[in-house]
Enzyme design. Structure first.
Site, PDB file in Angstrom:
ATOM      1  N   LYS A  83       0.872  -1.198   0.000  1.00  0.00           N
ATOM      2  CA  LYS A  83       0.000   0.000   0.000  1.00  0.00           C
ATOM      3  C   LYS A  83       0.892   1.225   0.000  1.00  0.00           C
ATOM      4  CE  LYS A  83      -4.427   0.969   0.200  1.00  0.00           C
ATOM      5  NZ  LYS A  83      -5.583   0.122  -0.203  1.00  0.00           N
ATOM      6  N   ASP A 139      -7.081   4.156  -4.640  1.00  0.00           N
ATOM      7  CA  ASP A 139      -7.679   4.038  -3.298  1.00  0.00           C
ATOM      8  C   ASP A 139      -8.305   5.408  -3.044  1.00  0.00           C
ATOM      9  OD1 ASP A 139      -7.733   2.092  -0.832  1.00  0.00           O
ATOM     10  OD2 ASP A 139      -7.274   4.042   0.035  1.00  0.00           O
TER      11      ASP A 139
HETATM   12  P1  NDP Z   1     -13.005   7.533  -2.941  1.00  0.00           P
HETATM   13  O1  NDP Z   1     -11.958   8.540  -2.725  1.00  0.00           O
HETATM   14  O2  NDP Z   1     -13.529   7.282  -4.290  1.00  0.00           O
HETATM   15  O3  NDP Z   1     -14.255   7.813  -1.995  1.00  0.00           O
HETATM   16  C1  NDP Z   1     -14.120   7.877  -0.615  1.00  0.00           C
HETATM   17  C2  NDP Z   1     -15.435   8.319  -0.019  1.00  0.00           C
HETATM   18  O4  NDP Z   1     -15.357   8.247   1.401  1.00  0.00           O
HETATM   19  C3  NDP Z   1     -15.778   9.763  -0.349  1.00  0.00           C
HETATM   20  O5  NDP Z   1     -17.163   9.892  -0.375  1.00  0.00           O
HETATM   21  C4  NDP Z   1     -15.163  10.511   0.828  1.00  0.00           C
HETATM   22  O6  NDP Z   1     -15.771  11.771   1.078  1.00  0.00           O
HETATM   23  C5  NDP Z   1     -15.443   9.562   1.971  1.00  0.00           C
HETATM   24  N1  NDP Z   1     -14.384   9.704   2.970  1.00  0.00           N
HETATM   25  C6  NDP Z   1     -13.059   9.535   2.800  1.00  0.00           C
HETATM   26  N2  NDP Z   1     -12.383   9.786   3.937  1.00  0.00           N
HETATM   27  C7  NDP Z   1     -13.311  10.121   4.825  1.00  0.00           C
HETATM   28  C8  NDP Z   1     -13.242  10.483   6.185  1.00  0.00           C
HETATM   29  N3  NDP Z   1     -12.063  10.548   6.833  1.00  0.00           N
HETATM   30  N4  NDP Z   1     -14.418  10.751   6.799  1.00  0.00           N
HETATM   31  C9  NDP Z   1     -15.605  10.672   6.144  1.00  0.00           C
HETATM   32  N5  NDP Z   1     -15.727  10.348   4.856  1.00  0.00           N
HETATM   33  C10 NDP Z   1     -14.595  10.073   4.210  1.00  0.00           C
HETATM   34  O7  NDP Z   1     -12.394   6.164  -2.309  1.00  0.00           O
HETATM   35  P2  NDP Z   1     -12.873   4.669  -2.566  1.00  0.00           P
HETATM   36  O8  NDP Z   1     -14.336   4.599  -2.760  1.00  0.00           O
HETATM   37  O9  NDP Z   1     -11.968   4.099  -3.573  1.00  0.00           O
HETATM   38  O10 NDP Z   1     -12.472   3.999  -1.162  1.00  0.00           O
HETATM   39  C11 NDP Z   1     -13.387   3.898  -0.078  1.00  0.00           C
HETATM   40  C12 NDP Z   1     -12.913   2.815   0.865  1.00  0.00           C
HETATM   41  O11 NDP Z   1     -12.853   1.567   0.165  1.00  0.00           O
HETATM   42  C13 NDP Z   1     -11.519   2.998   1.461  1.00  0.00           C
HETATM   43  O12 NDP Z   1     -11.491   2.409   2.749  1.00  0.00           O
HETATM   44  C14 NDP Z   1     -10.642   2.177   0.531  1.00  0.00           C
HETATM   45  O13 NDP Z   1      -9.437   1.783   1.154  1.00  0.00           O
HETATM   46  C15 NDP Z   1     -11.560   0.996   0.278  1.00  0.00           C
HETATM   47  N6  NDP Z   1     -11.301   0.198  -0.927  1.00  0.00           N
HETATM   48  C16 NDP Z   1     -11.210   0.761  -2.158  1.00  0.00           C
HETATM   49  C17 NDP Z   1     -10.995  -0.033  -3.262  1.00  0.00           C
HETATM   50  C18 NDP Z   1     -10.969   0.521  -4.640  1.00  0.00           C
HETATM   51  O14 NDP Z   1     -10.858  -0.273  -5.580  1.00  0.00           O
HETATM   52  N7  NDP Z   1     -11.105   1.826  -4.841  1.00  0.00           N
HETATM   53  C19 NDP Z   1     -10.810  -1.479  -3.138  1.00  0.00           C
HETATM   54  C20 NDP Z   1     -11.011  -1.986  -1.806  1.00  0.00           C
HETATM   55  C21 NDP Z   1     -11.217  -1.155  -0.749  1.00  0.00           C
HETATM   56  P3  NDP Z   1     -15.010  13.096   0.579  1.00  0.00           P
HETATM   57  O15 NDP Z   1     -15.028  13.051  -0.904  1.00  0.00           O
HETATM   58  O16 NDP Z   1     -15.793  14.206   1.166  1.00  0.00           O
HETATM   59  O17 NDP Z   1     -13.606  12.985   1.150  1.00  0.00           O
HETATM   60  O1  2IT Z   2      -7.868  -1.655  -0.796  1.00  0.00           O
HETATM   61  C1  2IT Z   2      -7.776  -2.158  -1.940  1.00  0.00           C
HETATM   62  O2  2IT Z   2      -7.895  -3.363  -2.134  1.00  0.00           O
HETATM   63  C2  2IT Z   2      -7.571  -1.250  -3.077  1.00  0.00           C
HETATM   64  N1  2IT Z   2      -7.514  -0.038  -2.881  1.00  0.00           N
HETATM   65  C3  2IT Z   2      -7.412  -1.799  -4.466  1.00  0.00           C
HETATM   66  C4  2IT Z   2      -6.005  -2.264  -4.692  1.00  0.00           C
HETATM   67  C5  2IT Z   2      -5.679  -2.687  -6.105  1.00  0.00           C
HETATM   68  O3  2IT Z   2      -4.500  -2.998  -6.311  1.00  0.00           O
HETATM   69  O4  2IT Z   2      -6.550  -2.728  -6.969  1.00  0.00           O
END
Ligand code: NDP
Ligand code: 2IT
Length: 444
Positions: free
Chosen positions: A126, A166
């Site tokens: 990461k 992420d």
């Molecule tokens: P994005 O940046 O696309 O979206 C994140 C969302 O969560 C936004 O709506 C954001 O609001 C909100 N958010 C982020 N930080 C905070 C905080 N500290 N407090 C409140 N709201 C918050 O990220 P993803 O959707 O990609 O990721 C979301 C979660 O999923 C994370 O935990 C990530 O690690 C996990 N994840 C992501 C993967 C991926 O493929 N993208 C894969 C597996 C897990 P705002 O825009 O206002 O900051």
């Molecule tokens: O938390 C996660 O699994 C991710 N942000 C996606 C990682 C990836 O390599 O696609």
């Protein structure tokens, strides 16, 4: 003291300022205790757990870039290459002001077991930066991404370490980083995943984490004699994971009534309008107040609060430790049937315990959100064979992977006498493959 407790204690003493990492280590080590204690002295002699909780490599670097006013900005950049026993390091890059080494170690540690659960050959890593993309112009984001990659490129490669998106890192950022990697190395390779479709990206990667979350939830429901149709679902977040979880859940006949961002949350009794949400977040990069302006029936509230809405299923999809004990109590009081984690470690330890103690089905992030990284691994396969698969082909593989993960964690929990405990099932199943590979590869 047992070996497991000793190592948990060591991690806390050695890294006192990394509470999220302590939390992730505690959760994993406490549930793999049954495996460790079966041969404790051998594992202790091999320092197996010390090696498991210590990243193979932690890289930290300065990122200097120039903002639109001509002012030089300095951020910290990181890559934690945690464990390469089963494949090249794989995991996202988080761009958020809260990023520090402890948060990246927690995410990298979780990633080891998640990646193992996918059944694909990917190790855990990461990275990211405390850079905040919010409010920055495209040119500023590009300047940051180029400066970030100018250091990171030394440590990554298609067979070494393959970063992805992420929080804060989406298609735009991956595009700028890929361009800079190519410029620096003159190598056109699948060094990042989540790329645009015109330069090696995979169809369905954008949707994969959210879709995967719904596929595993749906399979769990099916095995409990239920289905998605007619369920009321509460989602937090409004980013990549949340958006496509909402879309897939609604396509299967569920009604999703909430979403949130870091400033507020929406309750839409008619069901979230995904196209509107995508326009606000993906195109306009605006706040959720815009949603309320377009949907008079919906409510907008400042702060946090989605967990107070009555639901059958709760899907936390924003960030770590966003679902607290009080929220868990509210969910139980409202008759919530299942919590499936779209984000990484969104549920606090005491909330998780409360949900499990009160019979709420709980699928942890490392199983429930594994569809994103699994599809990243499918993107790597396509890049290696210089081919692109159809959306249907990738989506079908994703669905099969998520169903397989559900059965793997369910069977493993049963095998160890903890039926229905999917946290234990996920941690043990993920760990066993890594343990096997680490043992076979000797002391490295
Ligand atoms: P994005 O940046 O696309 O979206 C994140 C969302 O969560 C936004 O709506 C954001 O609001 C909100 N958010 C982020 N930080 C905070 C905080 N500290 N407090 C409140 N709201 C918050 O990220 P993803 O959707 O990609 O990721 C979301 C979660 O999923 C994370 O935990 C990530 O690690 C996990 N994840 C992501 C993967 C991926 O493929 N993208 C894969 C597996 C897990 P705002 O825009 O206002 O900051
Ligand atoms: O938390 C996660 O699994 C991710 N942000 C996606 C990682 C990836 O390599 O696609």
């Amino acid at each position: 003291m047992s070996y497991v407790d000793e190592v948990i204690e060591q991690v806390i003493v050695k890294y006192p300022d990394q509470p999220e990492f302590h939390q992730a280590v505690r959760e994993v080590l406490n549930t793999i205790r049954v495996v460790i204690e079966a041969d404790e002295e051998k594992f202790r002699k091999d320092a197996l757990l010390e090696r498991l909780v210590t990243p193979e490599r932690e890289i930290k670097f300065r990122v200097s870039w120039v903002d639109d006013k001509g002012q030089v900005q300095v951020n910290n950049g990181y890559r934690v290459q945690f464990n390469s026993a089963i494949g090249p390091y794989k995991g996202g890059l988080r761009l958020h002001p809260s990023v520090n080494i402890g948060i990246l170690k927690f995410l990298g540690f979780e990633q080891i077991f998640k990646n193992s659960l996918t059944g694909l050959p990917i190790g855990g890593g990461k990275g990211g930066s405390d850079f905040d993309p919010k409010g920055k112009s495209d040119r500023e984001v590009m300047a940051f991404c180029q400066a970030f990659m100018t250091e990171l490129y030394k440590y990554i490669g298609q067979d070494t370490d393959v970063p992805a998106g992420d929080i804060g890192t989406g298609a735009r950022e991956i595009g700028y980083m890929f361009g800079q990697y190519k410029r620096l190395t003159t190598s056109y390779e699948g060094v990042l995943t989540g790329k645009g479709l015109s330069f090696g990206g995979s169809l369905a990667r954008t949707e994969a984490t959210g879709y995967g979350l719904i596929y595993i939830t749906d399979e769990m429901l099916r095995c409990h004699g239920q289905s998605m149709a007619g369920k009321t679902i509460v989602v937090s977040g409004a980013g990549n994971v949340a958006t496509y979880a909402i879309q897939k859940a609604q396509s299967l006949g569920a009604k999703v009534v909430t979403c949130s961002d870091s400033t507020g949350w929406i309750y839409d009794p008619d069901g979230i309008d995904v196209e509107l949400l995508k326009d606000i977040k993906e195109v306009r990069r605006a706040r959720l107040t815009e949603y309320k302006n377009a949907r008079p029936n919906a409510e907008y509230h400042e702060g946090r609060g989605v967990w107070q809405i009555k639901c059958d299923i709760a899907l936390p999809c924003a960030t770590q430790n966003e679902l607290h004990l009080d929220d868990a109590k509210q969910l139980v009081a409202n008759g919530c049937y299942a919590v499936c984690e779209g984000a990484n470690m969104p549920t606090t330890e005491d909330a998780t315990q409360y949900l499990q103690d009160n019979g709420v089905i709980f699928i942890p992030g490392k199983a429930a959100n594994a569809g994103g990284v699994a599809t990243s691994a499918l993107e790597m396969s396509q890049n290696s064979e210089r081919l692109s698969w159809t959306f249907e082909e990738v989506d079908a593989k994703l669905k099969a992977i998520m169903e397989n993960i559900y059965h793997n964690i369910d069977d493993t929990a049963k095998k160890y006498g903890m039926e229905g405990n999917y946290i234990a099932g996920a941690n043990i199943a993920g760990f066993e493959k890594v343990l096997n590979a680490m043992t076979a590869q000797g002391i490295v």
